[in-house]
Design a protein around this motif. Structure first.
Motif, short mmCIF file in Angstrom:
data_model
loop_
_atom_site.label_atom_id
_atom_site.label_comp_id
_atom_site.label_asym_id
_atom_site.label_seq_id
_atom_site.Cartn_x
_atom_site.Cartn_y
_atom_site.Cartn_z
N LEU A 78 0.86 -1.19 0.00
CA LEU A 78 0.00 0.00 0.00
C LEU A 78 0.89 1.23 0.00
N SER A 79 0.57 2.20 -0.85
CA SER A 79 1.32 3.45 -0.91
C SER A 79 0.60 4.50 -0.06
N ILE A 80 1.31 5.06 0.92
CA ILE A 80 0.76 6.08 1.81
C ILE A 80 1.42 7.42 1.50
N VAL A 81 0.62 8.44 1.31
CA VAL A 81 1.12 9.78 0.98
C VAL A 81 0.88 10.72 2.16
N ALA A 82 1.90 11.50 2.52
CA ALA A 82 1.79 12.47 3.61
C ALA A 82 1.58 13.87 3.06
N LYS A 83 0.64 14.59 3.66
CA LYS A 83 0.40 15.99 3.33
C LYS A 83 0.53 16.80 4.61
N HIS A 239 -10.03 6.66 9.29
CA HIS A 239 -10.69 5.36 9.09
C HIS A 239 -9.84 4.50 8.15
N ILE A 240 -10.10 3.21 8.22
CA ILE A 240 -9.45 2.26 7.32
C ILE A 240 -10.49 1.27 6.83
N VAL A 241 -10.45 0.96 5.54
CA VAL A 241 -11.29 -0.08 4.95
C VAL A 241 -10.38 -1.25 4.66
N LEU A 242 -10.55 -2.36 5.37
CA LEU A 242 -9.66 -3.50 5.19
C LEU A 242 -10.42 -4.80 5.26
N SER A 243 -9.84 -5.81 4.63
CA SER A 243 -10.48 -7.13 4.64
C SER A 243 -10.38 -7.75 6.02
N LYS A 244 -11.27 -8.69 6.30
CA LYS A 244 -11.33 -9.27 7.63
C LYS A 244 -10.11 -10.11 7.97
N ASP A 245 -9.33 -10.48 6.96
CA ASP A 245 -8.08 -11.21 7.22
C ASP A 245 -6.86 -10.30 7.08
N SER A 246 -7.10 -9.00 6.87
CA SER A 246 -6.07 -7.95 6.74
C SER A 246 -5.13 -8.15 5.55
N SER A 247 -5.52 -9.00 4.60
CA SER A 247 -4.66 -9.21 3.43
C SER A 247 -4.80 -8.08 2.41
N HIS A 248 -5.88 -7.30 2.52
CA HIS A 248 -6.14 -6.25 1.54
C HIS A 248 -6.65 -5.00 2.25
N PRO A 295 -6.00 1.37 -3.48
CA PRO A 295 -6.04 0.10 -2.74
C PRO A 295 -4.69 -0.60 -2.75
N SER A 296 -4.48 -1.49 -1.80
CA SER A 296 -3.25 -2.29 -1.80
C SER A 296 -3.28 -3.26 -2.97
N ILE A 297 -2.11 -3.54 -3.52
CA ILE A 297 -2.01 -4.42 -4.68
C ILE A 297 -0.94 -5.49 -4.42
#
Length: 509
Positions: A78-83, A239-248, A295-297
């Protein structure tokens, strides 16, 4: 006999040394010394002193990340950008150049912090596992602690005289890594309560959660030879939108709210010891934000036969991923989730504190008194001048019950009421009436619906009288009740009841 004599001499020497140590260090100092002196030889070896050295310098030995915390290198990234927009110096209320003798050097760490330490960072989706709910917290709006607060009004606070944060552990690691994108010295646990991070589920689908969170953290902007300078945003939320197994991870956002006129507390020492003079100010930070660029890839792409594929198509363009639409089965609003987190951090918010103008509009409609608190800094975040008040009387059960039953409650920043003075005549008059009664740092007031202040008390005076013995308090207005053991609760209850009594001849019943 010779051995017995030698043992007797040694006991005598130790007793004499202990007596000298007591005279030199006092009871508390000797207790601390003894807690380090593990072999009771009245000598602190370098190894015995190591825990204190680590606490004072923050230079803890690097923590070992367990296998469970080590992300799968073949997992999604996942790419996170700081502002980041730096603090507006003109919003600091006291610390203009040369004012109150504040030197340019004292603010150098603040002035030099103009860009994020890392504008972008690549992270593994699995690292965000820390945001998943525990098994017993999978209902909408039911909060849990990601990082528990370890401080309260009884434990006190952590040392101001530190420069380097301790190495993060467990779920602290991902939050430390994220905050390090802003500045290299984030403290995941603040010096004052409430510390930590709290979260709740905002939405649920078959395979995904939306998790809302609130984090209290701060930064140390200086390094030796300068003295410590603490920068404490009111809060980090998101907030974070993530899969229940945290893989995505579908989406991530973290930010410091900027809708109020002041949102950062700053404190700095003018000396090298804990007892040195401390200067305090507040200001406005326009932007401090982290957001995923998408999204994470997968970091490694496999074809249908399990073979590793090139991440680019035959033309050389990156392969585009198509993500399924998420159908949320149950959800609550962001406002409701944020309110749940706020109450978890601050139990005093079990009472609804309305914005200033709304509180008086409601009081007029319901013919109720307004319990109003006017502060230099915010009451319900870390940029606060009412820290003691909110952690004691305002979260007391008898106070909560009386406020909910008989009052409309509100708190306001002095700066906001000063701005309100320039608006319409009615609200300007309300602001005038409040500011006439205000004394630094916090004033508690009981007001009629038309804004008339019928009773008020300054927080410093309140704390002074509640620290006295009952027989020392001269004022009958704030005398102690025998129904409560806690003098603060008893005194604040009497303050509220006196306001109700004074209002009887004004309010129609």
């Amino acid at each position: 006999a010779r051995a017995a004599l030698r043992a007797s001499v040694q006991r005598c020497e130790r007793a004499c040394s202990a007596e000298m140590a007591l005279k030199s260090l006092g009871n508390e100092g000797l207790f601390l010394f003894s807690s380090l002196d593990s072999n009771n030889d009245l000598y602190i070896s370098p190894e015995e002193f190591k825990p204190i050295a680590e606490k004072l310098t923050g230079r803890y030995s690097p923590c070992k990340v367990s296998c469970e915390e080590t992300p799968d290198p073949s997992g999604e990234t996942l790419s996170i950008v700081a502002k980041f927009q730096p603090l507006l110096m003109e919003t600091m209320t006291k610390s203009k150049d040369g004012f109150l003798g504040i030197s340019h050097i004292a603010l150098s760490g603040l002035r030099n912090w103009t860009t994020p330490a890392a504008p972008m960072s690549m992270m593994f989706a699995r690292q965000f596992k820390a945001f998943l709910p525990p098994k017993n917290k999978r209902e909408l709006g039911d909060p849990w602690w990601i990082i528990p607060s370890e401080l309260n009004i009884f434990t006190g606070y952590l040392s101001n005289n530190r420069f380097y944060p301790p190495a993060p552990k467990g779920k602290e690691i991902v939050i430390h890594k994220l905050l390090s994108m802003f500045h290299p010295r984030p403290f995941v646990k603040t010096r004052f309560a409430p510390q930590g991070a709290v979260a709740c589920i905002q939405a649920i689908s078959e395979f995904y959660y939306v998790v809302a969170f609130r984090i209290h953290a701060e930064f140390q902007l200086n390094e030796p030879p300068d003295f410590p300078f603490w920068f404490s945003p009111g809060q980090f939320t998101g907030h974070i939108v993530l899969s229940k197994d945290s893989s995505h991870v579908r989406q991530f956002k973290l930010f410091v709210p900027n809708e109020r006129s002041l949102n950062v507390d700053m404190e700095w020492l003018y000396g090298a010891s804990e007892s040195s003079n401390m200067e305090v100010d507040i200001g406005y930070l326009p932007q401090m934000e982290l957001e995923s660029s998408g999204p994470s890839i997968p970091s490694v792409i496999h074809d249908e036969n399990g073979n590793v594929m090139d991440s680019r198509d035959p033309v050389g363009e990156p392969i585009q991923f198509v993500f399924e639409e998420i159908n949320w089965q149950r959800e609550i609003s962001w406002e409701e989730a944020a309110q749940k987190l706020e109450v978890a951090m601050y139990p005093f918010k079990k009472v609804s504190y309305l914005p200033f103008t709304q509180a008086f509009d409601r009081a007029k409609a319901e013919n109720k008194l307004v319990h109003s608190i006017l502060l230099w800094g915010a009451l319900d975040d870390q940029s606060c001048s009412g820290r003691t008040l909110r952690e004691t009387v305002l979260e007391s059960s008898p106070i909560l019950a009386l406020l909910n039953e008989s009052f409309i409650s509100s708190w306001s920043l002095v700066k906001e009421l000063e701005e309100l003075q320039r608006q319409n005549e009615f609200y300007s008059r309300l602001a005038d009436l409040h500011l006439e009664k205000y004394n630094f740092p916090v004033e508690m007031m009981i007001c009629l619906p038309n804004g008339t202040v019928i009773h008020h008390i300054n927080a410093n005076y309140f704390l002074d009288i509640t620290s006295m013995k009952p027989e020392e308090v001269e004022s009958s207005i704030f005398s102690f009740s025998t129904n409560f053991e806690d003098p603060s609760t008893a005194t604040y209850l009497q303050f509220l009841k006196e306001g109700l009594q004074r209002a009887k001849r004004f309010l129609q019943t």
